[in-house]
Design a protein around this motif. Sequence first.
Motif, mmCIF file in Angstrom:
data_model
loop_
_atom_site.group_PDB
_atom_site.id
_atom_site.type_symbol
_atom_site.label_atom_id
_atom_site.label_comp_id
_atom_site.label_asym_id
_atom_site.label_seq_id
_atom_site.Cartn_x
_atom_site.Cartn_y
_atom_site.Cartn_z
ATOM 1 N N ASP A 1 0.832 -1.202 0.000
ATOM 2 C CA ASP A 1 0.000 0.000 0.000
ATOM 3 C C ASP A 1 0.868 1.253 0.000
ATOM 4 N N ALA A 2 2.104 1.116 0.487
ATOM 5 C CA ALA A 2 3.037 2.247 0.519
ATOM 6 C C ALA A 2 4.454 1.697 0.432
ATOM 7 N N VAL A 3 5.328 2.456 -0.228
ATOM 8 C CA VAL A 3 6.735 2.072 -0.381
ATOM 9 C C VAL A 3 7.601 3.246 0.039
ATOM 10 N N LEU A 4 8.592 2.956 0.878
ATOM 11 C CA LEU A 4 9.556 3.977 1.296
ATOM 12 C C LEU A 4 10.932 3.583 0.792
ATOM 13 N N GLY A 5 11.580 4.468 0.046
ATOM 14 C CA GLY A 5 12.964 4.256 -0.380
ATOM 15 C C GLY A 5 13.897 4.971 0.574
ATOM 16 N N ALA A 6 14.766 4.214 1.233
ATOM 17 C CA ALA A 6 15.736 4.778 2.181
ATOM 18 C C ALA A 6 17.097 4.191 1.854
ATOM 19 N N ILE A 7 17.627 4.577 0.696
ATOM 20 C CA ILE A 7 18.810 3.913 0.154
ATOM 21 C C ILE A 7 20.047 4.806 0.175
ATOM 22 N N GLY A 8 20.029 5.833 1.020
ATOM 23 C CA GLY A 8 21.214 6.676 1.133
ATOM 24 C C GLY A 8 21.116 7.941 0.294
ATOM 25 N N SER A 9 22.188 8.723 0.305
ATOM 26 C CA SER A 9 22.174 10.011 -0.382
ATOM 27 C C SER A 9 23.570 10.352 -0.890
ATOM 28 N N VAL A 10 23.615 11.293 -1.815
ATOM 29 C CA VAL A 10 24.880 11.847 -2.293
ATOM 30 C C VAL A 10 24.779 13.368 -2.185
ATOM 31 N N PRO A 11 25.900 14.053 -1.934
ATOM 32 C CA PRO A 11 25.848 15.517 -1.791
ATOM 33 C C PRO A 11 25.355 16.189 -3.078
ATOM 34 N N ALA A 12 24.391 17.071 -2.945
ATOM 35 C CA ALA A 12 23.857 17.812 -4.101
ATOM 36 C C ALA A 12 24.629 19.120 -4.235
ATOM 37 N N THR A 13 25.715 19.083 -4.990
ATOM 38 C CA THR A 13 26.597 20.253 -5.100
ATOM 39 C C THR A 13 26.706 20.784 -6.532
ATOM 40 N N ASP A 14 25.916 20.243 -7.459
ATOM 41 C CA ASP A 14 26.026 20.686 -8.851
ATOM 42 C C ASP A 14 25.808 22.186 -8.989
ATOM 43 N N TRP A 15 24.916 22.727 -8.185
ATOM 44 C CA TRP A 15 24.594 24.148 -8.284
ATOM 45 C C TRP A 15 25.750 25.041 -7.833
ATOM 46 N N LEU A 16 26.771 24.435 -7.222
ATOM 47 C CA LEU A 16 27.946 25.183 -6.773
ATOM 48 C C LEU A 16 29.146 24.985 -7.693
ATOM 49 N N ALA A 17 28.946 24.300 -8.809
ATOM 50 C CA ALA A 17 30.077 23.898 -9.659
ATOM 51 C C ALA A 17 30.901 25.075 -10.173
ATOM 52 N N SER A 18 30.293 26.223 -10.378
ATOM 53 C CA SER A 18 31.011 27.363 -10.960
ATOM 54 C C SER A 18 31.543 28.334 -9.909
ATOM 55 N N THR A 19 31.487 27.955 -8.630
ATOM 56 C CA THR A 19 31.872 28.885 -7.560
ATOM 57 C C THR A 19 33.357 28.841 -7.213
ATOM 58 N N GLY A 20 34.041 27.805 -7.652
ATOM 59 C CA GLY A 20 35.443 27.663 -7.280
ATOM 60 C C GLY A 20 35.652 26.957 -5.953
ATOM 61 N N LEU A 21 34.571 26.561 -5.281
ATOM 62 C CA LEU A 21 34.702 25.830 -4.024
ATOM 63 C C LEU A 21 35.215 24.417 -4.283
ATOM 64 N N ASP A 22 35.896 23.858 -3.280
ATOM 65 C CA ASP A 22 36.342 22.469 -3.366
ATOM 66 C C ASP A 22 35.139 21.583 -3.057
ATOM 67 N N LEU A 23 34.687 20.840 -4.060
ATOM 68 C CA LEU A 23 33.478 20.039 -3.927
ATOM 69 C C LEU A 23 33.779 18.538 -3.905
ATOM 70 N N SER A 24 34.981 18.186 -3.482
ATOM 71 C CA SER A 24 35.306 16.770 -3.367
ATOM 72 C C SER A 24 34.608 16.197 -2.136
ATOM 73 N N ASP A 25 33.700 15.283 -2.344
ATOM 74 C CA ASP A 25 32.853 14.695 -1.303
ATOM 75 C C ASP A 25 32.111 15.766 -0.522
ATOM 76 N N GLY A 26 31.269 16.497 -1.205
ATOM 77 C CA GLY A 26 30.518 17.579 -0.568
ATOM 78 C C GLY A 26 31.272 18.880 -0.645
ATOM 79 N N VAL A 27 30.959 19.791 0.263
ATOM 80 C CA VAL A 27 31.636 21.084 0.323
ATOM 81 C C VAL A 27 32.773 20.974 1.340
#
Length: 209
Positions: A100-126
């Motif tokens: 009747d209901a399904v929950l997906g709880a399979i982990g996460s990855v850092p959502a940093t694409d929106w910071l790609a042009s900032t020059g920040l170090d985005l290796s494994d997150g910020v």
Amino acid sequence: MAEQLRPGRRVVIVGGGFLGTETAWTALALGCEVTLVNRAATPLAVLGDHVGSLVGERLRAAGAALLTGRSVRAVHQRDGLPEAGRLTVLLNDGTRLPADAVLGAIGSVPATDWLASTGLDLSDGVRCDAGGRAAPGVYACGDVASWYHPRHGGHLRLEHRMHAGEQARVVAANLLGGTEVLNSVPFFWTDQGPHKIVVHGLLTPGSDF
């Protein structure tokens, strides 16, 4: 999801980590029929085989069905079979689970694409220093932030609420002109039904309890 957890509802939870197992206990307490599907051989595999096996035993004793070493191939709308629920969960071994209901709880990855042009170090997150600075005037905390940890001599990205709270305290102090760093021993807990598991320190694949 909360409105789906009613007595008699068939709930399939995909993923046997902290979120998946804690939700399984909640759903059981609310009278749901719970099936937990986990790719690893035990739930909470990050805590090692021994603890993971104990967690699995407790869940089964409470009424949950545990399908380990399996993964989900697809989720379909009701297929018309009499035993089916609103959804049908198809596993990689061909098993079909009505739900009747399904929950997906399979982990996460850092959502940093929106910071790609900032020059920040985005290796494994910020990537930040021990005070939460990713760049002059730029701070990050929470699941996405990888802070340098003086005690461990490297960067850590820990997805625990307690760690995020400690990071926020350090960032707030530094925004007000402080020079604080985060150097405490990481810790977290998980409530597994009537059981509470508390961990201090870092877990590695070879950790034992």
